[in-house]
Design a protein around this motif. Structure first.
Motif, PDB file in Angstrom:
ATOM      1  N   ASN A   5       0.791  -1.087  -0.050  1.00  0.00           N
ATOM      2  CA  ASN A   5      -0.023  -0.022  -0.013  1.00  0.00           C
ATOM      3  C   ASN A   5       0.690   1.316   0.060  1.00  0.00           C
ATOM      4  OD1 ASN A   5      -2.244  -1.343   0.001  1.00  0.00           O
ATOM      5  ND2 ASN A   5      -3.018  -0.901   1.879  1.00  0.00           N
ATOM      6  N   GLY A 125      -4.764   2.558   0.302  1.00  0.00           N
ATOM      7  CA  GLY A 125      -5.407   1.955  -0.898  1.00  0.00           C
ATOM      8  C   GLY A 125      -5.372   2.913  -2.047  1.00  0.00           C
ATOM      9  N   SER A 160      -3.266  -2.580  -4.424  1.00  0.00           N
ATOM     10  CA  SER A 160      -3.907  -3.295  -3.569  1.00  0.00           C
ATOM     11  C   SER A 160      -5.414  -3.210  -3.895  1.00  0.00           C
ATOM     12  CB  SER A 160      -3.288  -2.982  -2.297  1.00  0.00           C
ATOM     13  OG  SER A 160      -3.958  -1.773  -2.084  1.00  0.00           O
ATOM     14  N   LEU A 161      -5.620  -1.938  -4.536  1.00  0.00           N
ATOM     15  CA  LEU A 161      -7.093  -1.394  -4.570  1.00  0.00           C
ATOM     16  C   LEU A 161      -7.699  -2.048  -6.062  1.00  0.00           C
ATOM     17  CD1 LEU A 161      -9.925  -0.336  -4.101  1.00  0.00           C
ATOM     18  CD2 LEU A 161      -8.831   1.843  -4.592  1.00  0.00           C
ATOM     19  N   SER A 164      -8.291  -5.435  -6.973  1.00  0.00           N
ATOM     20  CA  SER A 164      -9.276  -6.367  -6.013  1.00  0.00           C
ATOM     21  C   SER A 164     -10.552  -6.548  -6.614  1.00  0.00           C
ATOM     22  CB  SER A 164      -9.602  -5.341  -4.771  1.00  0.00           C
ATOM     23  OG  SER A 164     -10.272  -4.162  -5.176  1.00  0.00           O
ATOM     24  N   TRP A 167     -13.085  -3.469  -6.614  1.00  0.00           N
ATOM     25  CA  TRP A 167     -12.922  -2.608  -7.780  1.00  0.00           C
ATOM     26  C   TRP A 167     -13.498  -3.242  -9.166  1.00  0.00           C
ATOM     27  CZ3 TRP A 167     -10.256   2.157  -8.367  1.00  0.00           C
ATOM     28  CH2 TRP A 167     -10.026   2.530  -9.625  1.00  0.00           C
ATOM     29  N   PHE A 195     -15.321   2.305  -0.924  1.00  0.00           N
ATOM     30  CA  PHE A 195     -14.000   1.553  -0.545  1.00  0.00           C
ATOM     31  C   PHE A 195     -13.673   1.512   0.563  1.00  0.00           C
ATOM     32  CE2 PHE A 195     -14.124   1.989  -5.489  1.00  0.00           C
ATOM     33  CZ  PHE A 195     -13.838   0.700  -5.886  1.00  0.00           C
ATOM     34  N   HIS A 200     -10.353  -0.430   2.498  1.00  0.00           N
ATOM     35  CA  HIS A 200      -9.265   0.213   1.898  1.00  0.00           C
ATOM     36  C   HIS A 200      -9.292   1.524   2.601  1.00  0.00           C
ATOM     37  CE1 HIS A 200      -8.827  -2.969  -1.311  1.00  0.00           C
ATOM     38  NE2 HIS A 200     -10.223  -2.979  -1.198  1.00  0.00           N
ATOM     39  N   TYR A 202      -7.674   5.306   3.164  1.00  0.00           N
ATOM     40  CA  TYR A 202      -7.686   6.609   2.057  1.00  0.00           C
ATOM     41  C   TYR A 202      -7.061   7.525   2.706  1.00  0.00           C
ATOM     42  CZ  TYR A 202     -11.616   9.254   3.379  1.00  0.00           C
ATOM     43  OH  TYR A 202     -12.519   9.864   3.919  1.00  0.00           O
TER      44      TYR A 202
END
Length: 639
Positions: A5, A125, A160-161, A164, A167, A195, A200, A202
């Motif tokens: 991340n 993320g 990582s996002l 997924s 996503w 998200f 995730h 942010y």
């Protein structure tokens, strides 16, 4: 330690840059921005919603790795969804970060380096430049709370996002977007919360909490963001409702000064905004009126501009007065005078011959074929060859304005025009200096006349519908301002000939102008006068108004008093007063009905809203009737 991340030291970043321009242009701020993003992005894909000109495509090919064109469907959300599908999951998975970015901001107005250095180190993320705080109720759905969210002009997603399942599901289930509101509801205001709930984390580079109580610092606190090093300046402050900026004390002129203080080219802002904002709104939001001193402070005498003065002298006995004004021009200029008879022409030639104090190079006196259209036809028909010659960098347009029928107001109007264009040698040099410093400056003229004339809020008079017709015929796509245009009332201005090309290229003829005796509003002359700025804006040239210090004092004091009196009894900011009162005022013609409308608004706000709904068909019918009446009136005046 580097985790999945964080952004690796030698990580790979791809940018999907969404671009839309209704003309297919690629304004200069776009390649400037992408070139400066290149050190931070291994790959740049530009997605064009709509079309792009050949020149624009060549520009994009120079600064991007790939350029994809698509139909203008789905706003930026549709563009990103298409790009993700076309780029492909496998190819994207080779990158460490994807930035979804759009064209709605200028930059970098501060260096990108500190931003990327700070955000690269965060274990998140996804991240963004700015966010919007929570709003209750949701201003679009009018129910629930619009959650705090990263704004969609810059959303960066880590691997990582974007590898997924959530996503993939987010974009797969995205509904078709058919409006700006839907793009906010289904994407911008939803992305962050969606998200985050999926686990995730942010971050926001300039979070709204740091600018409390503001919920929208990218707009309401743009100046503070620049002071804090934010590299992004949103375009919205330059085209949003000026009354909102007034209420929130958002000063666009200060934003421009701050953005350009570190080297950002000012011309990029004007080139883009003149075509996308209505002229009077931009002029107000950016405070584009210059109050200039009589002492020369801003003119480079080593770089004189090739100038021609075009003067329509219907009243030949005013020629000395007009030459007194032209004598303030800071370098030798050519002179073309138009008039209506041989006798007047001889008189004008004699006057020019004895005025050795005026720095005239070549001079010529021309007879107009007809006085239909007066100074406007003389300019665009009789002197069209001068405007299109390519010989001059500036043209000064003045005429022998007398307006005797208006009495003292006419005298004031004449002085307001001439003294704010050509007040003194030092003042006029400063006006010319504006053109030297601003290559995108197309037209300069005095502010709207409002003393002695009922122009405020009504200066289209009966010209709007015809102006729309002429605008469409000339291919001007810049929108017209509603109540009053930004225009050289009185018909006097200084301009670059190329900024007048849309009007000058067209082959007008005297038969299109109103016959003498039928001259007035709703005719071609008055429409041409009101379209100068919009025609220049279509070509990317901006307008400034100019005033001397004495006139500025007179004008401001009267404006302040008039606004104070008109606001008496109405609570709140001008934003609240105007948006509540305007629909009711438009419903009626004046007199007692306007008084009744005011009283209903003032004391019965619920009833006023009910009346607006009930009278919507009536107001639409009245607009159609006015348009038809204006056409009949215009046709009769050209006979």
């Amino acid at each position: 330690m580097t985790t999945e991340n964080t952004f690796p030291r030698n990580g790979r970043r791809v940018i999907f840059y969404l671009l839309y321009d209704e003309r297919g242009n690629v304004d200069d701020y776009i390649p400037y921005k992408l070139e400066r993003l290149r050190p931070f992005a291994e790959h740049i894909v530009v997605i064009v919603n709509g079309t792009v000109t050949d020149a624009g495509r060549a520009t994009l090919d120079r600064v991007a790795d790939e350029v994809w064109l698509r139909d203008n469907i789905g706003f930026d959300v549709g563009g990103y969804a298409m790009a993700l599908e076309q780029f492909g999951e496998e190819r994207l998975s080779a990158f460490d970060e994807l930035i979804l970015m759009n064209y709605t901001w200028f930059g970098p107005v501060r260096p990108f380096e500190p931003l990327f250095e700070r955000m690269n180190a965060l274990e998140v993320g996804f991240w963004g430049i700015t966010d919007h705080g929570p709003t209750d109720p949701n201003p679009l759905s009018l129910k629930g709370v619009m959650p705090s969210h990263i704004q969609s002009h810059w959303i960066a997603a880590r691997r990582s996002l974007f590898v997924s399942e959530e996503w993939k599901r987010y974009w797969r289930e995205m509904p078709a977007i058919t409006s700006y509101s839907e793009s906010i509801l289904h994407h911008e205001s939803r992305f962050t919360e969606y998200f985050e709930k999926q686990g995730h984390a942010y971050a926001v580079a300039y979070p709204h909490e740091d600018y409390a109580p503001s919920m929208h610092p990218a707009f309401d606190n743009a100046m503070t963001l620049l002071d804090d090093g934010c590299p992004v300046l949103k375009r919205r402050p330059f085209f949003h409702d000026p009354l909102y900026l007034d209420r929130e004390a958002i000063i666009g002129r200060w934003l421009v000064e701050s953005a350009t203080s570190t080297g950002y080219p000012e011309r990029f802002i004007w080139q883009s905004m003149t075509r996308s904002a209505t002229a009077k709104v931009l002029h107000t939001n950016a405070s584009m009126m210059e109050i200039l001193p009589s002492q020369e402070v801003g003119y480079d005498r080593e770089r004189p501009l090739r100038t021609v003065a075009i003067v329509h002298a219907y009243y030949d006995d005013m020629m000395d007065e007009l030459l007194d004004r032209l004598a303030t021009i800071p370098a030798t200029f050519d002179l073309v005078v138009t008039t209506t008879t041989d006798e007047k022409a001889d008189s004008i030639r004699a006057t020019i011959a004895r005025r050795h104090d005026v720095p005239i190079g070549r001079s010529e006196v021309r007879l107009v074929e007809s006085n239909r259209g007066r100074d406007q036809s003389a300019f665009y028909v009789t002197c069209r060859d001068v405007l299109l010659s390519g010989e001059y960098e500036l043209v000064v347009k003045i005429h022998s304005k007398r307006s005797a029928q208006d009495g003292q107001a006419g005298t004031f109007f004449k002085r307001q025009q001439l003294e704010n264009l050509l007040e003194s040698a030092g003042y006029t040099a400063n006006v010319f200096g504006l053109f030297q410093r601003e290559p995108g400056l197309g037209v300069v003229y005095p502010p709207m006349i409002h003393i002695g004339y009922p122009t405020m809020g009504n200066a289209w008079f009966t010209n709007f519908d015809f102006a729309e017709e002429v605008k469409e015929m000339l291919g001007i796509r810049v929108a017209l301002d509603e109540s009053s245009p930004l225009a050289p009332y009185g018909g006097m201005f200084i301009a670059r000939p190329e900024a007048l090309a849309v009007l000058a290229d067209h082959e007008w003829d005297f038969g299109q102008y109103a016959a003498e005796g039928k001259y007035g509003d709703g005719t071609l002359s008055h429409v041409q006068e009101r379209l100068v700025t919009y025609a220049a804006a279509e070509l990317g040239y901006h307008t400034r108004t100019v005033a001397n210090t004495g006139y500025a004092a007179i004008s401001h004091t009267f404006l302040e008093y008039k606004l104070d009196q008109m606001s008496a009894g109405l609570n709140g900011y001008a934003y609240d007063q105007v948006h509540a009162m305007r629909p009711l005022v438009r419903l009626v013609d004046g007199g007692q009905l306007r008084v009744i409308a005011y009283l209903i608004l003032r004391f019965h706000p619920i009833l006023s809203k009910m009346l607006l709904v009930a009278t919507k068909p009536l107001r639409a019918r009245r607009r159609r009737q006015r348009k038809a009446a204006n056409k009949i009136r215009r046709d009769s005046r050209t006979e």
